[in-house]
Design a protein around this motif. Structure first.
Motif, PDB file in Angstrom:
ATOM      1  N   ARG A 170     -29.721   9.536 -12.428  1.00 17.41           N
ATOM      2  CA  ARG A 170     -28.357   9.149 -13.436  1.00 17.41           C
ATOM      3  C   ARG A 170     -28.818   8.062 -14.316  1.00 17.41           C
ATOM      4  O   ARG A 170     -28.572   8.209 -15.726  1.00 17.41           O
ATOM      5  CB  ARG A 170     -27.095   8.784 -12.707  1.00 17.41           C
ATOM      6  CG  ARG A 170     -26.452   9.929 -12.227  1.00 17.41           C
ATOM      7  CD  ARG A 170     -25.029   9.542 -11.648  1.00 17.41           C
ATOM      8  NE  ARG A 170     -25.152   8.930 -10.208  1.00 17.41           N
ATOM      9  CZ  ARG A 170     -24.873   9.011  -9.026  1.00 17.41           C
ATOM     10  NH1 ARG A 170     -25.008  10.155  -8.577  1.00 17.41           N
ATOM     11  NH2 ARG A 170     -25.055   7.793  -8.327  1.00 17.41           N
ATOM     12  N   ASP A 171     -29.178   6.959 -13.933  1.00 16.59           N
ATOM     13  CA  ASP A 171     -29.694   5.895 -14.911  1.00 16.59           C
ATOM     14  C   ASP A 171     -30.591   6.627 -15.878  1.00 16.59           C
ATOM     15  O   ASP A 171     -30.687   6.102 -17.166  1.00 16.59           O
ATOM     16  CB  ASP A 171     -30.286   4.680 -14.157  1.00 16.59           C
ATOM     17  CG  ASP A 171     -29.323   4.031 -13.332  1.00 16.59           C
ATOM     18  OD1 ASP A 171     -28.123   4.203 -13.540  1.00 16.59           O
ATOM     19  OD2 ASP A 171     -29.748   3.362 -12.492  1.00 16.59           O
ATOM     20  N   ALA A 212     -31.266   9.634 -16.942  1.00 21.95           N
ATOM     21  CA  ALA A 212     -30.439  10.528 -17.841  1.00 21.95           C
ATOM     22  C   ALA A 212     -29.729   9.715 -18.991  1.00 21.95           C
ATOM     23  O   ALA A 212     -29.852  10.155 -19.916  1.00 21.95           O
ATOM     24  CB  ALA A 212     -29.535  11.264 -16.958  1.00 21.95           C
ATOM     25  N   MET A 213     -29.199   8.582 -18.760  1.00 27.56           N
ATOM     26  CA  MET A 213     -28.655   7.962 -19.639  1.00 27.56           C
ATOM     27  C   MET A 213     -29.608   7.208 -20.558  1.00 27.56           C
ATOM     28  O   MET A 213     -29.301   7.093 -21.840  1.00 27.56           O
ATOM     29  CB  MET A 213     -27.680   6.499 -19.193  1.00 27.56           C
ATOM     30  CG  MET A 213     -26.209   7.370 -18.451  1.00 27.56           C
ATOM     31  SD  MET A 213     -24.979   5.949 -17.951  1.00 27.56           S
ATOM     32  CE  MET A 213     -25.976   5.349 -16.398  1.00 27.56           C
ATOM     33  N   SER A 239     -27.245  13.138 -20.427  1.00 30.49           N
ATOM     34  CA  SER A 239     -26.121  13.276 -19.758  1.00 30.49           C
ATOM     35  C   SER A 239     -25.410  14.425 -19.914  1.00 30.49           C
ATOM     36  O   SER A 239     -25.023  15.204 -18.823  1.00 30.49           O
ATOM     37  CB  SER A 239     -25.307  12.153 -19.685  1.00 30.49           C
ATOM     38  OG  SER A 239     -25.819  11.028 -19.461  1.00 30.49           O
ATOM     39  N   ASP A 240     -25.430  15.220 -20.944  1.00 27.25           N
ATOM     40  CA  ASP A 240     -24.705  16.250 -21.198  1.00 27.25           C
ATOM     41  C   ASP A 240     -25.305  17.555 -20.564  1.00 27.25           C
ATOM     42  O   ASP A 240     -26.649  17.625 -20.547  1.00 27.25           O
ATOM     43  CB  ASP A 240     -24.590  16.548 -22.766  1.00 27.25           C
ATOM     44  CG  ASP A 240     -23.656  15.584 -23.428  1.00 27.25           C
ATOM     45  OD1 ASP A 240     -22.903  14.962 -22.606  1.00 27.25           O
ATOM     46  OD2 ASP A 240     -23.628  15.644 -24.654  1.00 27.25           O
ATOM     47  N   SER A 245     -24.899  17.526 -13.763  1.00 22.88           N
ATOM     48  CA  SER A 245     -24.039  17.212 -12.573  1.00 22.88           C
ATOM     49  C   SER A 245     -24.963  16.795 -11.590  1.00 22.88           C
ATOM     50  O   SER A 245     -26.144  17.169 -11.297  1.00 22.88           O
ATOM     51  CB  SER A 245     -23.083  17.953 -12.197  1.00 22.88           C
ATOM     52  OG  SER A 245     -23.663  19.320 -11.900  1.00 22.88           O
ATOM     53  N   TRP A 246     -24.451  15.858 -10.807  1.00 22.15           N
ATOM     54  CA  TRP A 246     -25.098  15.174  -9.790  1.00 22.15           C
ATOM     55  C   TRP A 246     -24.229  15.279  -8.477  1.00 22.15           C
ATOM     56  O   TRP A 246     -23.231  14.694  -8.325  1.00 22.15           O
ATOM     57  CB  TRP A 246     -25.301  13.617 -10.065  1.00 22.15           C
ATOM     58  CG  TRP A 246     -26.111  13.411 -11.215  1.00 22.15           C
ATOM     59  CD1 TRP A 246     -25.613  13.401 -12.453  1.00 22.15           C
ATOM     60  CD2 TRP A 246     -27.536  13.328 -11.622  1.00 22.15           C
ATOM     61  NE1 TRP A 246     -26.508  13.217 -13.574  1.00 22.15           N
ATOM     62  CE2 TRP A 246     -27.624  13.272 -12.999  1.00 22.15           C
ATOM     63  CE3 TRP A 246     -28.834  13.542 -10.675  1.00 22.15           C
ATOM     64  CZ2 TRP A 246     -28.896  13.035 -13.502  1.00 22.15           C
ATOM     65  CZ3 TRP A 246     -29.978  13.226 -11.451  1.00 22.15           C
ATOM     66  CH2 TRP A 246     -30.020  13.083 -12.599  1.00 22.15           C
TER      67      TRP A 246
END
Length: 259
Positions: free
Chosen positions: A113-114, A116-117, A122-123, A126-127
């Motif tokens: 997630r980090d 991806a940002m 991020s769009d 999903s995780w």
């Protein structure tokens, strides 16, 4: 009296452990190395893992409008490639592709997630925390399933393949990228020497966990070779199963269709 399946013995690298213990042991390893996981991949393979992953996603041929599931993909390497590849295709009026990243390890997902940002990706992502053998997704809910360098870590490979078929829509495909059996004489012995001597030392000095990378090498040797994995996919109901070797069989890509 029938023995409970959770009390059966399985392998953890070259060790024998109870099946009920393996997932926790694997989770401990990836908790330990998550922050250095991608750096270690570059060091261990000389960056070749990036070429393998590009080839894998190229064979997948992502398209807009499709729903992808990437299992054991916590740090996002495959998911990011899927989104970027799909975005380069004509939309044909379809919405962007989406990818669900499922991993049993929360720490690996946090790293993903980090990342991806950091990459503004991020769009469409999903995780979800979940076990490859019992995915937290409905039947027939995704168009394609990918798993890269994760299948050898599950307790029962057959259960993971069966659950992949369950969540795929008819016409969907499962794709596996995994370390495999080297098929070039002499090269296989050199690869063994490098694997058993150099990789644990890299793990000690770079990731701070020599045992984790000793397990990595041992788990590769215990994983089914190319033809055997193809048979397991066919036995689970996949059709038109094929595989392609990468770098002389150090890794291989398998694909099968739910028809």
């Amino acid at each position: 009296m029938t023995q409970n399946s959770n009390d059966e013995m399985t392998h953890f690298g070259f060790q024998s452990v109870r099946a009920s213990e393996k997932a926790a042991r694997v989770r401990e390893i990836f908790d330990s190395v998550a922050s250095r996981y991608d750096v270690m991949n570059d060091l261990m393979s000389g960056g070749v893992h990036r070429i393998w992953k590009d080839a894998f996603v190229s064979w997948l041929d992502p398209r807009p409008g499709r729903q992808y599931l990437d299992v054991a993909g916590g740090t996002g390497d495959i998911a990011f490639r899927i989104l970027r590849s799909a975005a380069r295709q004509p939309t044909g009026g379809q919405p962007p592709a989406t990818v669900t990243v499922c991993d049993i390890n929360e720490e690996m997902l946090r790293v993903g997630r980090d990342r991806a940002m950091d990459h503004a990706l991020s769009d469409g992502l999903s995780w979800v925390v979940g076990d490859a053998q019992a995915l937290p997704l409905p039947d027939r809910s995704v168009d394609a399933y990918t798993i890269a360098f994760g299948l050898r870590n599950v307790t029962r490979i057959e259960d993971a393949i069966a659950d992949a078929r369950r969540v795929l829509r008819p016409g969907g495909k499962m794709m596996i990228l995994e370390f495999s059996k080297v098929v070039i004489p002499v090269f296989d012995r050199l690869y063994d020497l490098y694997s058993f001597k150099a990789l644990p030392l890299m793990g000690r000095f770079v990731a701070g966990d020599e045992d984790a990378y000793r397990y990595l090498v041992e788990s590769i040797r215990r994983f089914p070779p190319q033809d055997e994995l193809a048979r397991k996919m066919e036995e689970a109901g996949f059709r038109q199963v094929q595989y392609r070797n990468l770098t002389g069989g150090i890794a291989a890509m398998h694909v099968g269709w739910r028809l």
